[in-house]
Each structure stands twice: as C-alpha cells, then as structure tokens.
Design an enzyme around this catalytic site. Structure first.
Site, PDB file in Angstrom:
ATOM      1  N   ASN A   1       2.136   3.737   5.169  1.00  0.00           N
ATOM      2  CA  ASN A   1       2.615   2.800   6.191  1.00  0.00           C
ATOM      3  C   ASN A   1       2.162   3.296   7.558  1.00  0.00           C
ATOM      4  O   ASN A   1       2.702   4.266   8.071  1.00  0.00           O
ATOM      5  CB  ASN A   1       4.155   2.726   6.104  1.00  0.00           C
ATOM      6  CG  ASN A   1       4.775   1.881   7.210  1.00  0.00           C
ATOM      7  OD1 ASN A   1       4.073   1.151   7.913  1.00  0.00           O
ATOM      8  ND2 ASN A   1       6.088   1.985   7.357  1.00  0.00           N
ATOM      9  N   TRP A   2       1.169   2.598   8.121  1.00  0.00           N
ATOM     10  CA  TRP A   2       0.610   3.044   9.403  1.00  0.00           C
ATOM     11  C   TRP A   2       1.538   2.762  10.578  1.00  0.00           C
ATOM     12  O   TRP A   2       1.304   3.239  11.674  1.00  0.00           O
ATOM     13  CB  TRP A   2      -0.741   2.363   9.650  1.00  0.00           C
ATOM     14  CG  TRP A   2      -1.841   2.784   8.727  1.00  0.00           C
ATOM     15  CD1 TRP A   2      -1.806   3.817   7.822  1.00  0.00           C
ATOM     16  CD2 TRP A   2      -3.147   2.200   8.617  1.00  0.00           C
ATOM     17  NE1 TRP A   2      -3.009   3.908   7.170  1.00  0.00           N
ATOM     18  CE2 TRP A   2      -3.855   2.930   7.633  1.00  0.00           C
ATOM     19  CE3 TRP A   2      -3.795   1.134   9.241  1.00  0.00           C
ATOM     20  CZ2 TRP A   2      -5.164   2.617   7.268  1.00  0.00           C
ATOM     21  CZ3 TRP A   2      -5.100   0.823   8.887  1.00  0.00           C
ATOM     22  CH2 TRP A   2      -5.772   1.556   7.910  1.00  0.00           C
ATOM     23  N   LYS A   3       2.532   1.902  10.354  1.00  0.00           N
ATOM     24  CA  LYS A   3       3.428   1.468  11.452  1.00  0.00           C
ATOM     25  C   LYS A   3       2.574   0.937  12.606  1.00  0.00           C
ATOM     26  O   LYS A   3       1.550   0.306  12.349  1.00  0.00           O
ATOM     27  CB  LYS A   3       4.362   2.619  11.849  1.00  0.00           C
ATOM     28  CG  LYS A   3       5.101   3.195  10.640  1.00  0.00           C
ATOM     29  CD  LYS A   3       6.198   4.138  10.984  1.00  0.00           C
ATOM     30  CE  LYS A   3       6.815   4.656   9.696  1.00  0.00           C
ATOM     31  NZ  LYS A   3       7.962   5.526   9.926  1.00  0.00           N
TER      32      LYS A   3
ATOM     33  N   HIS B   1      12.600  -2.175   5.739  1.00  0.00           N
ATOM     34  CA  HIS B   1      12.329  -0.816   6.236  1.00  0.00           C
ATOM     35  C   HIS B   1      13.408  -0.434   7.253  1.00  0.00           C
ATOM     36  O   HIS B   1      13.866  -1.276   8.029  1.00  0.00           O
ATOM     37  CB  HIS B   1      10.940  -0.761   6.871  1.00  0.00           C
ATOM     38  CG  HIS B   1      10.522   0.630   7.201  1.00  0.00           C
ATOM     39  ND1 HIS B   1      10.944   1.279   8.337  1.00  0.00           N
ATOM     40  CD2 HIS B   1       9.754   1.524   6.517  1.00  0.00           C
ATOM     41  CE1 HIS B   1      10.443   2.507   8.342  1.00  0.00           C
ATOM     42  NE2 HIS B   1       9.717   2.675   7.239  1.00  0.00           N
TER      43      HIS B   1
ATOM     44  N   GLU C   1      13.346   1.006  10.011  1.00  0.00           N
ATOM     45  CA  GLU C   1      13.069   0.686  11.425  1.00  0.00           C
ATOM     46  C   GLU C   1      13.347  -0.791  11.698  1.00  0.00           C
ATOM     47  O   GLU C   1      13.792  -1.150  12.783  1.00  0.00           O
ATOM     48  CB  GLU C   1      11.618   1.075  11.774  1.00  0.00           C
ATOM     49  CG  GLU C   1      11.493   2.586  11.931  1.00  0.00           C
ATOM     50  CD  GLU C   1      10.144   3.161  11.537  1.00  0.00           C
ATOM     51  OE1 GLU C   1       9.145   2.432  11.499  1.00  0.00           O
ATOM     52  OE2 GLU C   1      10.112   4.390  11.261  1.00  0.00           O
TER      53      GLU C   1
ATOM     54  N   GLU D   1      14.379   5.420   0.925  1.00  0.00           N
ATOM     55  CA  GLU D   1      13.996   6.180   2.110  1.00  0.00           C
ATOM     56  C   GLU D   1      15.254   6.556   2.890  1.00  0.00           C
ATOM     57  O   GLU D   1      15.769   5.746   3.676  1.00  0.00           O
ATOM     58  CB  GLU D   1      13.093   5.332   3.010  1.00  0.00           C
ATOM     59  CG  GLU D   1      11.805   4.909   2.364  1.00  0.00           C
ATOM     60  CD  GLU D   1      10.742   4.605   3.412  1.00  0.00           C
ATOM     61  OE1 GLU D   1       9.723   5.285   3.426  1.00  0.00           O
ATOM     62  OE2 GLU D   1      10.957   3.699   4.231  1.00  0.00           O
TER      63      GLU D   1
ATOM     64  N   GLY E   1      10.441  10.288   9.563  1.00  0.00           N
ATOM     65  CA  GLY E   1       9.841  10.730  10.820  1.00  0.00           C
ATOM     66  C   GLY E   1      10.517  11.950  11.426  1.00  0.00           C
ATOM     67  O   GLY E   1      10.276  12.296  12.577  1.00  0.00           O
TER      68      GLY E   1
ATOM     69  N   SER F   1       9.292  11.720   5.426  1.00  0.00           N
ATOM     70  CA  SER F   1       8.621  12.999   5.688  1.00  0.00           C
ATOM     71  C   SER F   1       7.842  13.541   4.486  1.00  0.00           C
ATOM     72  O   SER F   1       7.830  14.747   4.238  1.00  0.00           O
ATOM     73  CB  SER F   1       9.628  14.034   6.204  1.00  0.00           C
ATOM     74  OG  SER F   1      10.149  13.617   7.450  1.00  0.00           O
TER      75      SER F   1
ATOM     76  N   GLY G   1       4.688   7.650   5.734  1.00  0.00           N
ATOM     77  CA  GLY G   1       4.523   7.159   7.102  1.00  0.00           C
ATOM     78  C   GLY G   1       3.536   8.018   7.864  1.00  0.00           C
ATOM     79  O   GLY G   1       2.319   7.899   7.696  1.00  0.00           O
ATOM     80  N   GLY G   2       4.062   8.939   8.673  1.00  0.00           N
ATOM     81  CA  GLY G   2       3.249   9.761   9.566  1.00  0.00           C
ATOM     82  C   GLY G   2       2.024  10.394   8.916  1.00  0.00           C
ATOM     83  O   GLY G   2       0.940  10.409   9.507  1.00  0.00           O
TER      84      GLY G   2
END
Ligand code: PGA
Length: 257
Positions: free
Chosen positions: A10-12, A96, A98, A168, A174, A214, A235-236
């Site tokens: 997930n590049w966000k 998600h 966020e 998640e 993150g 993470s 993610g990151g």
C-alpha cells in the site's frame, strides 16, 4: 496446508507517477514466472490507470486505496467501484484504519463500500484492527467481532469468497511496533472462527487473512510462519522496490530469487 502467500503493498499518498510506473515495470520483470507468490500494489488513484497498463497480464494485482459507497452521482472528488474496475483494478482496500480514523468512516459506510465493490466484481481487502487503548482494555476480540459483524452485514456465502481480510492493529501501523507473530496469529484465529461460524469451516479455511502493521523484511519470515497468517499488507516498506522485494522473497515458500 499453507496457501500461496498473498503480499500487497500500500503506497498510500507517496511516489511520483514516473517512480510508480518504474516500480511496476521492475516488479513485473522480477516476478515474471514466479508462481509461488501472489503479489499486488495499491497506488494512489490518479496513478491507477498507468500502473494497470504497466502490469497488464502480469498476474500482479492492482488495488485501489479507496472507493465511494455509491455507484455514481454528485460526490465531488470521489471515485466509484466501477471506475477503478473499468481501468483494470482487481482489488480495493476498504476500512483501512487511516480511512476509519482520519476520515471518520463508519462501519455502515464500510459495509456499503464492500457491497458496491462486490457488485462490480472488485475484490475488497477488508481491513480491521483495534487501537492500543482497546487492546490495553482487553477489548481486542470485542472490537474485531464488531468490525466483522458490521462490515460483513448482508454478505452471503457466495460473496465472502471474494473478500480478503486484513488484520492491522492500529497501534502497529506506521509505528515500527509490529504485533508479535503469536499475538497476530491469535487474532487471525479469532477471525477465522468468526468466519467459520458464519460461513462454514471450508470457506473460512480458504479465505485469505493478511497481517499488516510495520511489516518489514526482518519480521516477514516469522509472521508468515504462523499458521493463520496467509499474507501481508505492507505500507511503509512497500514504497521502495528493494525493500518490497526483500519482503516478497522472505514470504515466498521456496527460494525463488
Ligand atoms: P505500515 O502500514 O506497514 O507502514 O505500518 C501498513 C498499512 O497501513 O497497511
């Protein structure tokens, strides 16, 4: 038996269009003919068409990060399930943390999004997870149960097969704090039994439950070794090709790189 691992990045709201397309082309080259892994990426919505074109017929899934719950209409700035399906997406992230926490998405809105996605054959990656506060209060299972009940309200046996669940924990997203593999497995087991109660054991066993929060190359093997973890939502560590490939390699059942 363990399923073929399903790893999604997930590049966000990151990368430029050129970086995204380069990433997709290199991923395609590296994963060419690798059957021991299922892989996908979730680019920002304005990059979706280019990324879908770069990955056409590669077997690599492209997922939208968001859709609206309505099929069409006066919703300025939103994109519909049909729009992302039409340009080649196979999946969409729904629920998600966020979106839940920053954009205040409710369980019923999430449920409506899952239904609209399914109505156009777009596979939802339905994200659930507890906050740190909820975990510390001993309410993890209660929260997960509730998110599943509300999010999957009205979803029948035929449709559940098209849904991927992503656990998640909000406190791990993150933050650099990964859930211990055993902690994650425990919640995955709880999710599996919820699904088994509602849809039967065979269907529940076939469903993919991914872990996210993470994830990095260093913890991938341990997470994937857990019996209930079928894949990862990254993610990151998915924004740079090199680190994403390391995760894919670590998650693969066989040495393939
Ligand atoms: P993270 O994000 O890997 O950066 O923790 C996971 C996610 O938001 O899906």
């Amino acid at each position: 038996m363990k399923k073929t691992p399903f790893i999604i990045g997930n590049w966000k709201m990151n990368l430029t269009l050129m970086e995204g397309v380069d990433f997709a082309q290199s991923l395609r080259k590296t994963l060419h003919d690798k059957k021991e892994i299922i892989c996908g990426i979730c680019p920002p919505s304005v990059f979706l068409k280019d990324i879908c074109e770069a990955l056409e017929d590669s077997g690599i899934c492209v997922a939208a990060q968001n859709i609206h719950s309505e099929k069409n209409g006066a919703y300025t700035g939103e994109v519909s399930a049909l729009m992302v399906k039409e340009i080649g997406c196979t999946h969409v992230l729904i629920g998600h943390s966020e979106r839940r926490h920053i954009f205040h998405e409710t369980d019923s809105f999430i449920n409506a999004k899952i239904k609209v996605a399914l109505s156009v054959n777009l596979k939802p990656i339905f994200c659930i997870g507890e906050t740190l506060h909820e975990r510390e209060d001993g309410r993890t299972n209660y929260v997960i149960d509730n998110q599943l009940k509300e999010g999957l309200r009205g979803i029948n046996t035929d449709h559940i097969k098209d849904i991927v669940i992503a656990y998640e924990p909000v406190w791990a997203i993150g933050t650099g704090k990964t859930a211990l593999p055993e902690q994650a497995n425990e919640v995955h087991s709880f999710i599996r039994s919820f699904l088994s109660d509602g849809y039967g054991k065979d269907i529940a066993n076939d469903l993919y439950i991914q872990y996210g929060g993470s994830v990095k190359a260093e913890n991938t093997k341990e997470l994937m070794a857990q019996p209930e973890i079928d894949g990862l939502l990254v993610g990151g560590a998915s924004i740079r090709l090199e680190s994403f490939l390391k995760i894919i390699e670590a998650a693969s059942k066989q040495e393939c790189f």
